[in-house]
Scaffold this motif. Structure first.
Motif, PDB file in Angstrom:
ATOM      1  N   TRP A 126       0.823  -1.219   0.000  1.00 37.03           N
ATOM      2  CA  TRP A 126       0.000   0.000   0.000  1.00 37.03           C
ATOM      3  C   TRP A 126       0.858   1.271   0.000  1.00 37.03           C
ATOM      4  O   TRP A 126       0.393   2.340  -0.407  1.00 37.03           O
ATOM      5  N   ARG A 127       2.115   1.155   0.419  1.00 39.25           N
ATOM      6  CA  ARG A 127       3.002   2.318   0.438  1.00 39.25           C
ATOM      7  C   ARG A 127       3.493   2.707  -0.958  1.00 39.25           C
ATOM      8  O   ARG A 127       4.144   3.737  -1.120  1.00 39.25           O
ATOM      9  N   ASP A 128       3.213   1.869  -1.954  1.00 42.58           N
ATOM     10  CA  ASP A 128       3.695   2.132  -3.307  1.00 42.58           C
ATOM     11  C   ASP A 128       2.874   3.190  -4.045  1.00 42.58           C
ATOM     12  O   ASP A 128       3.182   3.498  -5.199  1.00 42.58           O
ATOM     13  N   GLN A 129       1.838   3.721  -3.422  1.00 42.79           N
ATOM     14  CA  GLN A 129       0.989   4.692  -4.113  1.00 42.79           C
ATOM     15  C   GLN A 129       0.483   5.737  -3.124  1.00 42.79           C
ATOM     16  O   GLN A 129       0.530   5.528  -1.905  1.00 42.79           O
ATOM     17  N   ALA A 130       0.016   6.832  -3.656  1.00 43.01           N
ATOM     18  CA  ALA A 130      -0.556   7.903  -2.840  1.00 43.01           C
ATOM     19  C   ALA A 130      -2.051   7.641  -2.637  1.00 43.01           C
ATOM     20  O   ALA A 130      -2.724   7.084  -3.511  1.00 43.01           O
ATOM     21  N   PRO A 131      -2.596   8.057  -1.483  1.00 37.37           N
ATOM     22  CA  PRO A 131      -4.019   7.826  -1.221  1.00 37.37           C
ATOM     23  C   PRO A 131      -4.889   8.932  -1.822  1.00 37.37           C
ATOM     24  O   PRO A 131      -4.393   9.963  -2.274  1.00 37.37           O
ATOM     25  N   TYR A 132      -6.169   8.695  -1.797  1.00 36.15           N
ATOM     26  CA  TYR A 132      -7.142   9.732  -2.115  1.00 36.15           C
ATOM     27  C   TYR A 132      -8.208   9.707  -1.018  1.00 36.15           C
ATOM     28  O   TYR A 132      -8.298   8.751  -0.240  1.00 36.15           O
ATOM     29  N   VAL A 133      -9.003  10.758  -0.932  1.00 36.60           N
ATOM     30  CA  VAL A 133     -10.027  10.856   0.104  1.00 36.60           C
ATOM     31  C   VAL A 133     -11.353  10.354  -0.462  1.00 36.60           C
ATOM     32  O   VAL A 133     -11.801  10.796  -1.524  1.00 36.60           O
ATOM     33  N   GLY A 134     -11.946   9.426   0.259  1.00 39.86           N
ATOM     34  CA  GLY A 134     -13.242   8.880  -0.151  1.00 39.86           C
ATOM     35  C   GLY A 134     -14.136   8.639   1.057  1.00 39.86           C
ATOM     36  O   GLY A 134     -13.656   8.620   2.193  1.00 39.86           O
ATOM     37  N   HIS A 135     -15.422   8.470   0.804  1.00 40.52           N
ATOM     38  CA  HIS A 135     -16.399   8.240   1.877  1.00 40.52           C
ATOM     39  C   HIS A 135     -16.302   9.346   2.946  1.00 40.52           C
ATOM     40  O   HIS A 135     -16.174   9.072   4.132  1.00 40.52           O
ATOM     41  N   ILE A 136     -16.307  10.573   2.489  1.00 40.52           N
ATOM     42  CA  ILE A 136     -16.278  11.798   3.297  1.00 40.52           C
ATOM     43  C   ILE A 136     -14.888  12.117   3.810  1.00 40.52           C
ATOM     44  O   ILE A 136     -14.315  13.163   3.480  1.00 40.52           O
ATOM     45  N   SER A 137     -14.313  11.257   4.658  1.00 42.12           N
ATOM     46  CA  SER A 137     -13.066  11.635   5.336  1.00 42.12           C
ATOM     47  C   SER A 137     -12.034  10.518   5.410  1.00 42.12           C
ATOM     48  O   SER A 137     -11.025  10.665   6.116  1.00 42.12           O
ATOM     49  N   ALA A 138     -12.235   9.423   4.707  1.00 42.93           N
ATOM     50  CA  ALA A 138     -11.296   8.302   4.791  1.00 42.93           C
ATOM     51  C   ALA A 138     -10.209   8.430   3.734  1.00 42.93           C
ATOM     52  O   ALA A 138     -10.461   8.849   2.597  1.00 42.93           O
ATOM     53  N   LEU A 139      -8.981   8.061   4.119  1.00 40.23           N
ATOM     54  CA  LEU A 139      -7.898   7.937   3.147  1.00 40.23           C
ATOM     55  C   LEU A 139      -7.988   6.551   2.527  1.00 40.23           C
ATOM     56  O   LEU A 139      -8.108   5.548   3.241  1.00 40.23           O
ATOM     57  N   VAL A 140      -7.900   6.488   1.180  1.00 40.17           N
ATOM     58  CA  VAL A 140      -8.130   5.229   0.466  1.00 40.17           C
ATOM     59  C   VAL A 140      -6.917   4.902  -0.398  1.00 40.17           C
ATOM     60  O   VAL A 140      -6.435   5.753  -1.156  1.00 40.17           O
ATOM     61  N   TRP A 141      -6.416   3.667  -0.257  1.00 44.01           N
ATOM     62  CA  TRP A 141      -5.358   3.144  -1.113  1.00 44.01           C
ATOM     63  C   TRP A 141      -5.916   1.937  -1.867  1.00 44.01           C
ATOM     64  O   TRP A 141      -6.292   0.930  -1.249  1.00 44.01           O
ATOM     65  N   THR A 142      -5.992   2.020  -3.188  1.00 41.63           N
ATOM     66  CA  THR A 142      -6.501   0.912  -3.996  1.00 41.63           C
ATOM     67  C   THR A 142      -5.351  -0.021  -4.349  1.00 41.63           C
ATOM     68  O   THR A 142      -4.446   0.341  -5.108  1.00 41.63           O
ATOM     69  N   LEU A 143      -5.390  -1.222  -3.806  1.00 40.36           N
ATOM     70  CA  LEU A 143      -4.342  -2.192  -4.079  1.00 40.36           C
ATOM     71  C   LEU A 143      -4.649  -3.008  -5.331  1.00 40.36           C
ATOM     72  O   LEU A 143      -3.776  -3.188  -6.192  1.00 40.36           O
ATOM     73  N   TYR A 144      -5.886  -3.516  -5.438  1.00 40.74           N
ATOM     74  CA  TYR A 144      -6.308  -4.259  -6.625  1.00 40.74           C
ATOM     75  C   TYR A 144      -7.776  -3.925  -6.903  1.00 40.74           C
ATOM     76  O   TYR A 144      -8.542  -3.554  -6.007  1.00 40.74           O
ATOM     77  N   GLN A 145      -8.138  -4.077  -8.170  1.00 39.28           N
ATOM     78  CA  GLN A 145      -9.533  -3.925  -8.570  1.00 39.28           C
ATOM     79  C   GLN A 145      -9.821  -4.854  -9.750  1.00 39.28           C
ATOM     80  O   GLN A 145      -8.919  -5.518 -10.271  1.00 39.28           O
ATOM     81  N   SER A 146     -11.086  -4.868 -10.162  1.00 35.66           N
ATOM     82  CA  SER A 146     -11.510  -5.793 -11.212  1.00 35.66           C
ATOM     83  C   SER A 146     -10.735  -5.564 -12.504  1.00 35.66           C
ATOM     84  O   SER A 146     -10.392  -4.425 -12.851  1.00 35.66           O
ATOM     85  N   HIS A 147     -10.471  -6.653 -13.209  1.00 39.14           N
ATOM     86  CA  HIS A 147      -9.666  -6.558 -14.434  1.00 39.14           C
ATOM     87  C   HIS A 147     -10.363  -5.750 -15.523  1.00 39.14           C
ATOM     88  O   HIS A 147      -9.707  -5.265 -16.450  1.00 39.14           O
ATOM     89  N   ASP A 148     -11.692  -5.606 -15.451  1.00 41.40           N
ATOM     90  CA  ASP A 148     -12.414  -4.859 -16.480  1.00 41.40           C
ATOM     91  C   ASP A 148     -13.074  -3.595 -15.922  1.00 41.40           C
ATOM     92  O   ASP A 148     -13.987  -3.058 -16.539  1.00 41.40           O
ATOM     93  N   LYS A 149     -12.601  -3.112 -14.791  1.00 44.92           N
ATOM     94  CA  LYS A 149     -13.252  -1.976 -14.164  1.00 44.92           C
ATOM     95  C   LYS A 149     -12.784  -0.652 -14.740  1.00 44.92           C
ATOM     96  O   LYS A 149     -13.587   0.233 -15.007  1.00 44.92           O
ATOM     97  N   ASP A 150     -11.508  -0.471 -14.929  1.00 45.87           N
ATOM     98  CA  ASP A 150     -10.969   0.801 -15.393  1.00 45.87           C
ATOM     99  C   ASP A 150      -9.790   0.521 -16.318  1.00 45.87           C
ATOM    100  O   ASP A 150      -8.725   0.096 -15.881  1.00 45.87           O
ATOM    101  N   GLU A 151      -9.989   0.796 -17.612  1.00 50.00           N
ATOM    102  CA  GLU A 151      -8.935   0.503 -18.582  1.00 50.00           C
ATOM    103  C   GLU A 151      -7.751   1.446 -18.439  1.00 50.00           C
ATOM    104  O   GLU A 151      -6.656   1.151 -18.926  1.00 50.00           O
ATOM    105  N   THR A 152      -7.935   2.590 -17.786  1.00 53.56           N
ATOM    106  CA  THR A 152      -6.840   3.545 -17.634  1.00 53.56           C
ATOM    107  C   THR A 152      -5.894   3.166 -16.491  1.00 53.56           C
ATOM    108  O   THR A 152      -4.798   3.718 -16.393  1.00 53.56           O
ATOM    109  N   SER A 153      -6.302   2.257 -15.623  1.00 53.23           N
ATOM    110  CA  SER A 153      -5.441   1.844 -14.518  1.00 53.23           C
ATOM    111  C   SER A 153      -4.359   0.895 -15.016  1.00 53.23           C
ATOM    112  O   SER A 153      -4.558   0.169 -15.991  1.00 53.23           O
ATOM    113  N   PRO A 154      -3.226   0.871 -14.379  1.00 46.03           N
ATOM    114  CA  PRO A 154      -2.143  -0.034 -14.806  1.00 46.03           C
ATOM    115  C   PRO A 154      -2.542  -1.487 -14.628  1.00 46.03           C
ATOM    116  O   PRO A 154      -3.362  -1.822 -13.767  1.00 46.03           O
TER     117      PRO A 154
END
Length: 473
Positions: A9-37
């Motif tokens: 999780w330290r390999d990326q910067a977080p973003y703010v989601g769900h009002i006030s939580a810091l969010v680090w996306t480690l993995y997501q669906s293979h067909d969710k976002d084509e712009t993601s690595p």
């Protein structure tokens, strides 16, 4: 193509989601976002695998999901979760199941951070579920082979009663593992099951049957495709702890990550104990004392300051070494000068002695009768001169190196005075012998004795001003 992928999780910067939580996306669906690595877009049975950080005195939004079941796993800190109408306390090591269409919200009423994982899985069949909260400390451990201990936290509905965590629908299981030091797990291969292992503490390696090894440390998320045999090896003295999320899925192909790099050309890395220990030094942020954490700029400035201090200390050390060398050279020169001066003083004494002998021979030629008297006087004078020279030599030998120059100068001056005095006395005696010498005259004898006494007193610097010889001179 990689069958096993490791991300921290330290390999990326977080973003703010769900009002006030810091969010680090480690993995997501293979067909969710084509712009993601491609290293992020790897999941098939799981929709997303993220880490949240909720600071003290904050809360998330109140929401629900109509086609997703969620799993919470508390990594650090304490807080509360509102599940439907019930608000429950949670802490590190707690696993929580959120069924579909159940409103939920996270609260952190404490001072420190509450960190937790959120795993979301889409459902093909929508039906009601039963919420569950399970702390691994309340679960009986199961000892496996290879020094591995497991705690089954949550399981499928058909595999266990609800009171024992049997509440899952799409997700296969949530299990906590601990591998003791210098031990490894058995080989694991699950067809049709996608796995994500998250390392809670310790460090080691994950390897497959092809011999590919990857380092894992605290905060690493290891994604393993269905049907891939793998195992963990703990190369530390302490425990290697991790939690595993298993989700049922069909047969899938490994994602194409050739755009990132060609792994087929990369050599297999063999990690030894020392290399793993060195690489596993991961800086942990103390969320409870975040103000004391240095930024990268401050760390660089500190490093620059340390280098400057080292240069100053080095320069000072060099100056001190040069000063010491100069002092040693000066001391050696002073000692050599003292030795040379002492040798010169001996020469002066020799010259004075030769002059005195010449005067005595002259006196012997003029008055043979006085030979004995003159020789006695000169003998006493010679003894006194030798005593003075011996005292000067002893003083020079016993003096400290720092006073060598002063002692040498004093000895030279004293020796010159003695030589001049002897020469003057010899001349006076010769003159007195020519004018007043008379063996039959008691006064002459008296004058000779007084003159001898005058010589001794003059050498010691205590001549009597009332003496007859003083009046005559």
């Amino acid at each position: 193509m990689m069958s096993i992928r490791v991300r921290n999780w330290r390999d990326q910067a977080p973003y703010v989601g769900h009002i006030s939580a810091l969010v680090w996306t480690l993995y997501q669906s293979h067909d969710k976002d084509e712009t993601s690595p491609p290293e992020i877009n790897r999941l098939h049975g799981i929709n997303s695998f993220v880490k949240h950080g909720l600071q003290g005195h904050q809360h998330s939004d109140h929401h629900q999901h109509d086609a997703i079941e969620q799993l919470y796993f508390i990594l650090r800190g304490r807080g509360q979760l509102l599940i439907g109408d019930d608000k429950v306390d949670v802490r590190d090591g707690t696993a929580v199941y959120m069924p579909v269409n159940v409103p939920h919200q996270a609260f952190n009423d404490g001072e420190g951070w509450m960190e937790h994982l959120i795993v979301s899985c889409p459902l093909e069949e929508i039906r009601e579920g039963t919420p569950a909260v399970r702390d691994w400390r309340d679960v009986h451990p199961v000892v496996l082979e290879g020094g591995t201990v497991s705690w089954p936290l949550l399981r499928r509905e058909e595999d266990a009663p609800a009171g024992e965590g049997g509440v899952l629908q799409r997700v296969q299981s949530v299990t906590r593992y601990a591998v003791q030091g210098r031990q490894g797990t058995a080989w694991q291969q699950l067809d049709g099951i996608e796995l994500v292992h998250y390392v809670l503490s310790g460090y080691g390696i994950v390897e497959d049957l092809d011999g590919d090894r990857q380092l894992v440390t605290e905060g690493s998320a290891v994604h393993v495709l269905p049907g891939v045999a793998h195992r963990f090896a703990n190369q530390s003295e302490g425990w290697l702890e991790y939690v595993t999320f298993a989700v049922e899925t069909g047969e899938v192909e490994a994602p194409d990550e050739s755009d990132e790099f060609d792994e087929s050309k990369e050599p297999v890395v063999e990690y030894g104990v020392e290399e793993v220990a060195e690489a596993a030094v991961v800086a942990e942020v103390d969320w409870d004392d975040a103000d004391t954490v240095e930024t990268e700029e401050e760390i660089e400035e500190d490093g620059t300051d340390d280098e400057a201090d080292d240069e100053v200390e080095s320069a000072q050390s060099e100056d001190e070494d040069e000063d010491e060398a100069e002092a040693e050279d000066e001391a050696e020169v002073a000692v050599e000068a003292a030795v040379d001066d002492e040798a010169g003083g001996d020469g002066i004494e020799d010259e004075a002695g030769e002059s005195a002998v010449a005067d005595e021979e002259y006196e012997a030629d003029e008055a043979d009768e006085d030979i004995e008297v003159v020789e006695e006087g000169n003998g006493e004078d010679g003894e006194d001169a030798e005593e003075v020279g011996a005292e000067s030599t002893e003083t020079t030998d016993d003096s400290e190196p720092e006073a060598a120059v002063e002692d040498a100068e004093d000895a030279e001056a004293e020796e010159e005075d003695v030589a001049e005095t002897e020469q003057a006395e010899a001349s006076e005696k010769a003159k007195a012998d020519d004018d007043d010498f008379d063996m039959e005259d008691d006064d002459a004898d008296f004058d000779i004795e007084d003159e001898d006494e005058t010589v001794v007193e003059d050498e010691t610097g205590e001549e009597d001003d009332d003496s007859p010889d003083a009046d005559r001179r």
